[in-house]
Motif scaffolding. Structure first.
Motif, PDB file in Angstrom:
ATOM      1  N   MET A   1       3.300 -36.658 -20.090  1.00 25.28           N
ATOM      2  CA  MET A   1       2.075 -37.110 -19.224  1.00 25.28           C
ATOM      3  C   MET A   1       2.449 -38.494 -18.739  1.00 25.28           C
ATOM      4  O   MET A   1       2.353 -38.895 -17.540  1.00 25.28           O
ATOM      5  N   ALA A   2       3.152 -39.505 -19.509  1.00 22.06           N
ATOM      6  CA  ALA A   2       3.637 -40.711 -19.097  1.00 22.06           C
ATOM      7  C   ALA A   2       4.597 -40.655 -17.805  1.00 22.06           C
ATOM      8  O   ALA A   2       4.470 -41.445 -17.138  1.00 22.06           O
ATOM      9  N   LEU A   3       5.481 -39.382 -18.022  1.00 23.22           N
ATOM     10  CA  LEU A   3       6.500 -39.562 -17.109  1.00 23.22           C
ATOM     11  C   LEU A   3       5.766 -39.137 -15.719  1.00 23.22           C
ATOM     12  O   LEU A   3       6.177 -39.522 -14.594  1.00 23.22           O
ATOM     13  N   VAL A   4       4.653 -38.159 -15.538  1.00 26.65           N
ATOM     14  CA  VAL A   4       4.280 -37.817 -14.391  1.00 26.65           C
ATOM     15  C   VAL A   4       3.490 -38.928 -13.996  1.00 26.65           C
ATOM     16  O   VAL A   4       3.314 -39.238 -12.700  1.00 26.65           O
ATOM     17  N   LEU A   5       2.853 -39.822 -14.828  1.00 28.90           N
ATOM     18  CA  LEU A   5       2.085 -40.965 -14.273  1.00 28.90           C
ATOM     19  C   LEU A   5       3.165 -42.228 -13.735  1.00 28.90           C
ATOM     20  O   LEU A   5       2.921 -42.641 -12.745  1.00 28.90           O
ATOM     21  N   GLY A   6       4.485 -42.115 -14.245  1.00 29.58           N
ATOM     22  CA  GLY A   6       5.518 -42.870 -13.767  1.00 29.58           C
ATOM     23  C   GLY A   6       6.035 -42.542 -12.498  1.00 29.58           C
ATOM     24  O   GLY A   6       6.062 -43.499 -11.678  1.00 29.58           O
ATOM     25  N   ILE A   7       5.935 -40.927 -12.453  1.00 32.55           N
ATOM     26  CA  ILE A   7       6.599 -40.783 -11.071  1.00 32.55           C
ATOM     27  C   ILE A   7       5.487 -40.893  -9.911  1.00 32.55           C
ATOM     28  O   ILE A   7       5.684 -41.359  -8.709  1.00 32.55           O
ATOM     29  N   ASP A   8       4.174 -40.683 -10.353  1.00 31.95           N
ATOM     30  CA  ASP A   8       3.326 -40.731  -9.267  1.00 31.95           C
ATOM     31  C   ASP A   8       3.144 -42.366  -9.069  1.00 31.95           C
ATOM     32  O   ASP A   8       2.994 -42.765  -7.805  1.00 31.95           O
ATOM     33  N   PHE A   9       3.138 -43.297 -10.086  1.00 29.33           N
ATOM     34  CA  PHE A   9       3.240 -44.602  -9.519  1.00 29.33           C
ATOM     35  C   PHE A   9       4.314 -44.963  -8.633  1.00 29.33           C
ATOM     36  O   PHE A   9       4.187 -45.794  -7.553  1.00 29.33           O
ATOM     37  N   PHE A  10       5.449 -44.461  -9.168  1.00 25.16           N
ATOM     38  CA  PHE A  10       6.637 -44.886  -8.423  1.00 25.16           C
ATOM     39  C   PHE A  10       6.606 -44.314  -6.763  1.00 25.16           C
ATOM     40  O   PHE A  10       6.919 -45.161  -5.645  1.00 25.16           O
ATOM     41  N   VAL A  11       6.017 -43.181  -6.448  1.00 24.32           N
ATOM     42  CA  VAL A  11       5.977 -42.631  -5.271  1.00 24.32           C
ATOM     43  C   VAL A  11       4.742 -43.574  -4.236  1.00 24.32           C
ATOM     44  O   VAL A  11       5.226 -43.770  -3.344  1.00 24.32           O
ATOM     45  N   ARG A  12       3.721 -43.555  -5.144  1.00 21.49           N
ATOM     46  CA  ARG A  12       2.749 -44.492  -4.327  1.00 21.49           C
ATOM     47  C   ARG A  12       3.114 -45.988  -4.190  1.00 21.49           C
ATOM     48  O   ARG A  12       3.000 -46.412  -3.012  1.00 21.49           O
ATOM     49  N   ARG A  13       3.951 -46.454  -5.090  1.00 22.10           N
ATOM     50  CA  ARG A  13       4.531 -47.967  -4.636  1.00 22.10           C
ATOM     51  C   ARG A  13       5.678 -47.912  -3.558  1.00 22.10           C
ATOM     52  O   ARG A  13       5.741 -48.587  -2.765  1.00 22.10           O
ATOM     53  N   GLY A  14       6.436 -46.810  -3.625  1.00 26.57           N
ATOM     54  CA  GLY A  14       7.470 -46.822  -2.534  1.00 26.57           C
ATOM     55  C   GLY A  14       6.906 -46.406  -1.383  1.00 26.57           C
ATOM     56  O   GLY A  14       7.766 -46.587  -0.110  1.00 26.57           O
ATOM     57  N   PHE A  15       6.107 -45.551  -1.155  1.00 27.76           N
ATOM     58  CA  PHE A  15       5.236 -45.286   0.157  1.00 27.76           C
ATOM     59  C   PHE A  15       3.826 -45.834   0.247  1.00 27.76           C
ATOM     60  O   PHE A  15       2.999 -45.346  -0.608  1.00 27.76           O
ATOM     61  N   PRO A  16       3.873 -46.868   1.001  1.00 29.61           N
ATOM     62  CA  PRO A  16       2.538 -47.451   1.182  1.00 29.61           C
ATOM     63  C   PRO A  16       1.207 -46.622   1.554  1.00 29.61           C
ATOM     64  O   PRO A  16       0.058 -46.826   1.037  1.00 29.61           O
ATOM     65  N   THR A  17       1.449 -45.625   2.151  1.00 28.63           N
ATOM     66  CA  THR A  17       0.167 -44.826   2.515  1.00 28.63           C
ATOM     67  C   THR A  17       0.371 -43.317   2.236  1.00 28.63           C
ATOM     68  O   THR A  17       0.580 -42.300   2.712  1.00 28.63           O
ATOM     69  N   PRO A  18      -0.076 -42.968   0.843  1.00 28.11           N
ATOM     70  CA  PRO A  18       0.237 -41.629   0.333  1.00 28.11           C
ATOM     71  C   PRO A  18      -1.030 -41.173   0.849  1.00 28.11           C
ATOM     72  O   PRO A  18      -2.123 -41.362   0.966  1.00 28.11           O
ATOM     73  N   SER A  19      -0.960 -39.805   1.143  1.00 32.01           N
ATOM     74  CA  SER A  19      -2.218 -38.928   1.695  1.00 32.01           C
ATOM     75  C   SER A  19      -2.999 -37.990   0.685  1.00 32.01           C
ATOM     76  O   SER A  19      -3.725 -37.297   1.216  1.00 32.01           O
ATOM     77  N   TRP A  20      -2.896 -38.469  -0.454  1.00 33.31           N
ATOM     78  CA  TRP A  20      -3.354 -37.685  -1.458  1.00 33.31           C
ATOM     79  C   TRP A  20      -4.153 -38.779  -2.569  1.00 33.31           C
ATOM     80  O   TRP A  20      -3.709 -39.886  -2.751  1.00 33.31           O
ATOM     81  N   SER A  21      -5.061 -38.313  -3.532  1.00 32.64           N
ATOM     82  CA  SER A  21      -5.614 -39.263  -4.348  1.00 32.64           C
ATOM     83  C   SER A  21      -4.802 -39.357  -5.801  1.00 32.64           C
ATOM     84  O   SER A  21      -4.061 -38.541  -5.878  1.00 32.64           O
ATOM     85  N   LEU A  22      -5.154 -40.115  -6.492  1.00 36.79           N
ATOM     86  CA  LEU A  22      -4.400 -40.261  -7.701  1.00 36.79           C
ATOM     87  C   LEU A  22      -4.444 -38.866  -8.419  1.00 36.79           C
ATOM     88  O   LEU A  22      -5.571 -38.472  -8.604  1.00 36.79           O
ATOM     89  N   LEU A  23      -3.151 -38.444  -8.917  1.00 40.29           N
ATOM     90  CA  LEU A  23      -3.246 -37.303  -9.889  1.00 40.29           C
ATOM     91  C   LEU A  23      -3.738 -36.030  -9.244  1.00 40.29           C
ATOM     92  O   LEU A  23      -4.040 -35.047  -9.907  1.00 40.29           O
ATOM     93  N   SER A  24      -3.995 -35.770  -7.928  1.00 38.49           N
ATOM     94  CA  SER A  24      -4.036 -34.718  -7.201  1.00 38.49           C
ATOM     95  C   SER A  24      -2.780 -33.873  -6.775  1.00 38.49           C
ATOM     96  O   SER A  24      -1.895 -34.651  -6.764  1.00 38.49           O
ATOM     97  N   VAL A  25      -2.992 -32.627  -6.606  1.00 35.02           N
ATOM     98  CA  VAL A  25      -1.783 -32.046  -5.868  1.00 35.02           C
ATOM     99  C   VAL A  25      -1.649 -32.094  -4.290  1.00 35.02           C
ATOM    100  O   VAL A  25      -2.682 -31.993  -3.605  1.00 35.02           O
ATOM    101  N   SER A  26      -0.741 -32.588  -3.866  1.00 34.60           N
ATOM    102  CA  SER A  26      -0.496 -32.610  -2.351  1.00 34.60           C
ATOM    103  C   SER A  26      -0.116 -31.625  -1.624  1.00 34.60           C
ATOM    104  O   SER A  26       0.547 -30.620  -2.414  1.00 34.60           O
ATOM    105  N   ALA A  27      -0.075 -31.459  -0.567  1.00 31.88           N
ATOM    106  CA  ALA A  27       0.432 -30.231   0.349  1.00 31.88           C
ATOM    107  C   ALA A  27       1.957 -30.070   0.276  1.00 31.88           C
ATOM    108  O   ALA A  27       2.553 -31.417   0.174  1.00 31.88           O
ATOM    109  N   PRO A  28       2.462 -29.024   0.103  1.00 36.46           N
ATOM    110  CA  PRO A  28       3.927 -29.008   0.246  1.00 36.46           C
ATOM    111  C   PRO A  28       4.526 -29.298   1.467  1.00 36.46           C
ATOM    112  O   PRO A  28       5.801 -29.734   1.581  1.00 36.46           O
ATOM    113  N   SER A  29       3.907 -29.667   2.603  1.00 38.16           N
ATOM    114  CA  SER A  29       4.571 -30.208   3.820  1.00 38.16           C
ATOM    115  C   SER A  29       4.638 -31.529   3.902  1.00 38.16           C
ATOM    116  O   SER A  29       5.227 -32.234   4.821  1.00 38.16           O
TER     117      SER A  29
END
Length: 121
Positions: A1-29
């Motif tokens: 679970m910590a790994l998933v949160l870490g990846i989510d945090f890293f992706v959100r920090r690396g890309f300033p405008t993610p198009s999905w909310s925290l811990l939700s599934v994004s579109a494959p496109s």
């Protein structure tokens, strides 16, 4: 679970405008998700490999345990057969003999009481 949160945090920090909310599934496109498809393939290969290894070694461990169990039961049966032969072949006293005359030691009692204990080590 910590790994998933870490990846989510890293992706959100690396890309300033993610198009999905925290811990939700994004579109494959989504371009961020498309960059993570390599990680998904590695995860699937590792999952297959781990499943194979666990199944293979668990199967071998069970067959080894089964062989050891059957061997010990066979040894136990042979010890039981030996004790039965020892008791069957023990010399019996007559009805006139009693504990007082023989010092409390019939030959059969002596063999039967020391035989199995001596055979079990």
């Amino acid at each position: 679970m910590a790994l998933v949160l870490g990846i989510d945090f890293f992706v959100r920090r690396g890309f300033p405008t993610p198009s999905w909310s925290l811990l939700s599934v994004s579109a494959p496109s989504n371009p961020i998700i498309q960059r993570l498809t390599g990680l998904k393939k590695v995860w699937e290969y590792q999952l297959s490999l781990a499943t194979f290894i666990l199944t293979f070694f668990l199967s071998h461990a069970f067959s080894y345990w089964n062989k050891v169990y059957n061997t010990t039961r066979m040894i136990q049966g042979r010890i039981n057969d030996f004790c039965m032969l020892l008791v069957m072949g023990a010399k019996r006293g007559t009805d006139a003999d009693d504990d007082a005359k023989n010092g409390g030691r019939y030959p059969a009692r002596s063999n039967a009481s020391t035989g199995p204990n001596g055979s079990r080590g």
